[in-house]
Design an enzyme around this catalytic site. Structure first.
Site, PDB file in Angstrom:
ATOM      1  N   GLY B  83       0.479  -0.917   0.530  1.00  9.85           N
ATOM      2  CA  GLY B  83      -0.345   0.519  -0.126  1.00  9.85           C
ATOM      3  C   GLY B  83       0.751   1.139  -0.070  1.00  9.85           C
ATOM      4  O   GLY B  83       1.824   1.693   0.659  1.00  9.85           O
ATOM      5  N   THR B  84       0.596   1.738  -0.920  1.00 13.67           N
ATOM      6  CA  THR B  84       0.995   3.684  -0.917  1.00 13.67           C
ATOM      7  C   THR B  84       0.197   4.502  -1.916  1.00 13.67           C
ATOM      8  O   THR B  84      -0.678   4.346  -2.368  1.00 13.67           O
ATOM      9  CB  THR B  84       2.296   3.181  -1.551  1.00 13.67           C
ATOM     10  OG1 THR B  84       2.832   4.371  -0.778  1.00 13.67           O
ATOM     11  CG2 THR B  84       2.456   2.883  -2.838  1.00 13.67           C
ATOM     12  N   THR B  85       1.048   5.864  -1.071  1.00  9.33           N
ATOM     13  CA  THR B  85       0.451   6.550  -2.709  1.00  9.33           C
ATOM     14  C   THR B  85       1.749   7.711  -3.375  1.00  9.33           C
ATOM     15  O   THR B  85       2.100   8.442  -1.939  1.00  9.33           O
ATOM     16  CB  THR B  85      -0.937   7.779  -1.757  1.00  9.33           C
ATOM     17  OG1 THR B  85      -1.989   7.086  -1.394  1.00  9.33           O
ATOM     18  CG2 THR B  85      -1.190   8.425  -2.411  1.00  9.33           C
ATOM     19  N   LYS B 116       9.943   6.235   0.297  1.00 10.42           N
ATOM     20  CA  LYS B 116       9.539   6.357  -1.047  1.00 10.42           C
ATOM     21  C   LYS B 116      10.258   6.733  -2.305  1.00 10.42           C
ATOM     22  O   LYS B 116       9.949   6.842  -3.388  1.00 10.42           O
ATOM     23  CB  LYS B 116       8.175   5.779  -1.129  1.00 10.42           C
ATOM     24  CG  LYS B 116       7.724   5.366   0.087  1.00 10.42           C
ATOM     25  CD  LYS B 116       5.853   4.445   0.076  1.00 10.42           C
ATOM     26  CE  LYS B 116       6.128   4.232   1.307  1.00 10.42           C
ATOM     27  NZ  LYS B 116       4.235   4.011   1.882  1.00 10.42           N
ATOM     28  N   SER B 212      -2.098   2.313  -3.782  1.00  8.65           N
ATOM     29  CA  SER B 212      -3.357   2.178  -3.622  1.00  8.65           C
ATOM     30  C   SER B 212      -4.579   3.423  -3.122  1.00  8.65           C
ATOM     31  O   SER B 212      -5.331   2.802  -3.324  1.00  8.65           O
ATOM     32  CB  SER B 212      -3.592   0.912  -2.476  1.00  8.65           C
ATOM     33  OG  SER B 212      -2.751   1.965  -0.766  1.00  8.65           O
TER      34      SER B 212
END
Lengths: 199, 298
Positions: B83-85, B116, B212
């Site tokens: 999960g990440t943005t 990230k 996500s």
């Protein structure tokens, strides 16, 4: 999800592809070009699995150009199509098959225009008109109904527009713009992008 | 890593004696064994003859479509983090790259302060999404290969070339569990923003959001992004997009990292906790904030 279409006339081939590059539910790019120029008079339209399309199409593209460098003359569209199909067939039963659906359109100075339909199981068929994708289910009957072998270029573009309008009306996904190109004895011509407004 | 290779430094890592090969060791050992100071010599892989690197793909990794029954698959001790943005966009003042800092493993926040966004060189950063371990490894491999290219050819590889190199390096692992979705954000005379994914996709564009939380970020960006934004407006737009995504997506959150790349190189803004953004947003909406948590307006 993706759509390719090709219509062969008496001395030209008209091809169109949608412009969407999608990743699951997101449209990542709205102006993606799915046509690869193999030579001055041959275009390869390629859809399918994400990385396979570009890898395979560029592989074919570079090999066709290598043939020209080695031998001094270009591969004909029929030869290029058979070469492409052979490669697909060779990889089909390997550990890394390419899942791509292709349309190869070209103009041969000797044989005239040609449109070749290939799918991921490496079948090959020379056809007067062809389409790939879910959109093909909706538009092949329109092509069957209105196609005649002596279509003029304007009539072919009209037929293409009819197909795109049908997609806009009945296809669940929004494909709002299409790249259109025409191949004839003078080479590949970029035509105006076909866009459809909101339903 | 790059210096070792270029100096033909044959350092056998300690755990070479074990029977398994990690990806890192095999690729570097291939280079040190056959790289004999011929600066233009490049290996060709048997599988993809275009790729100038040889990768030993261990037999663990096999495409799901093949029917080999004796492949031993390693059981994962915990679910992979996905999960990440992350987002990146181009505007008149350069390129903005933004990302959250949460690493999730299933329902657990494995780490609330992950980086990230990683700089590759002075004019290129890469935002990563997908499996954390894979991204870290592939970023490091990319940094090494770009540095090697620069040392060998005395010029820096363009961003388009970097993306193509990365895409070709990832191609042998298509169909395996490698999951990386990287956005290269840099300053170049040609393409500045390219998305590369372990599925094989390689897309050049003006705006990308991955992870996500990306649909939520797209919702904010698509409405407000213009070419003519000022630097401050672009930065606050990026921050707000990440904030809205982390607000809705359970697998994104904690802080936001922002990088701004211009002709002079990349500049990193200080990492900011997203709860500041939340309180600013609440104030803007005129909502009452709990007195204990009240912050001074910015």
């Amino acid at each position: 999800m993706e759509y390719l279409i090709g219509i062969q006339g008496p001395d030209y081939v008209l091809v169109a592809a949608d412009n969407v590059a999608a990743s699951s539910i997101i449209q990542m790019k709205h102006d993606y070009d799915k046509m690869f120029k193999l030579s001055e008079k041959i275009l390869l339209l390629c859809v399918g699995e994400a990385g396979d399309t570009v890898q395979f199409a560029e592989y074919i593209q570079k090999n066709v150009q290598l043939y020209k460098m080695r031998n001094g003359y270009e591969l004909s569209p029929a030869a290029a199509a058979n070469f492409t199909r052979k490669n697909l067939a060779d990889y089909l039963r390997s550990r890394t098959p390419y899942h791509v659906n292709l349309l190869l359109a070209g103009y041969d100075d000797a044989d005239g225009p040609g449109l070749f339909y290939m799918d991921y199981l490496s079948s090959l068929a020379k056809a007067p008109f062809a389409a790939h994708g879910y959109g093909a289910f909706l538009t092949l009957s329109i092509l069957d109904r209105y196609y005649k072998p002596d279509l003029t270029r304007e009539e072919a573009v009209d037929l293409l527009r009819k197909c795109v309008e049908e997609l806009n009306k009945r296809f669940i996904l929004n494909l709002h713009s299409f790249n259109v190109r025409l191949i004839d004895k003078d080479g590949i011509h970029d035509m105006e992008k076909l866009t459809v407004g909101a339903k | 890593m790059a210096l070792e290779d270029i100096c033909n430094f044959n350092c056998k890592p300690m755990h070479k004696s074990l029977t398994f090969h990690t990806l890192e060791d095999t690729s570097s050992s291939v280079f040190t064994d056959s790289f004999d100071l011929k600066w233009r010599a490049e290996l060709t892989s048997k599988k993809t003859s275009e790729v100038p690197l040889e990768f030993h793909v261990p037999c663990l990794f096999r495409r799901p479509s093949s029917q080999a029954s004796q492949s031993v698959s390693v059981r994962r001790p915990f679910p992979l983090s996905h999960g990440t943005t992350t987002l990146g966009f181009i505007f008149q003042g350069g390129v903005i790259a933004a990302a959250d800092t949460r690493a999730s493993a299933g329902g657990l926040v494995a780490c609330p302060a992950v980086h990230k966004i990683t700089p590759i060189h002075s004019h290129l950063v890469v935002t990563s999404s997908g499996s954390g371990a894979d991204c870290m490894l592939w970023e490091r491999i990319l940094i090494r290969e770009i540095r090697l290219y620069q040392l060998r050819h005395k010029r820096r590889l363009s961003i388009r070339g970097t993306a193509k190199l990365l895409s070709f390096m990832l191609h042998p692992f298509k169909g395996t569990d490698v999951c990386v979705a990287l956005t290269l954000c840099g300053w170049d005379k040609d393409d500045s923003l390219i998305y590369v994914c372990s599925d094989g996709a390689r897309l050049q564009g003006d705006i990308f959001s991955v992870g996500s939380g990306s649909p939520y970020a797209y919702g904010v960006l698509d409405g407000s992004l213009r070419w003519s934004l000022s630097k401050e407006e672009a930065i606050s737009l990026a921050r707000e997009a990440v904030f809205r995504a982390t607000h809705r997506d359970a697998y994104s959150g904690n802080n936001v990292d922002l990088f701004h790349v211009t002709a002079e190189g990349w500049k990193q803004r200080q990492r900011e906790d997203l709860k500041e953004e939340y309180y600013r947003d609440m104030e803007k909406k005129g909502k009452k904030i709990d007195l204990k948590m009240q912050k001074l307006p910015k």
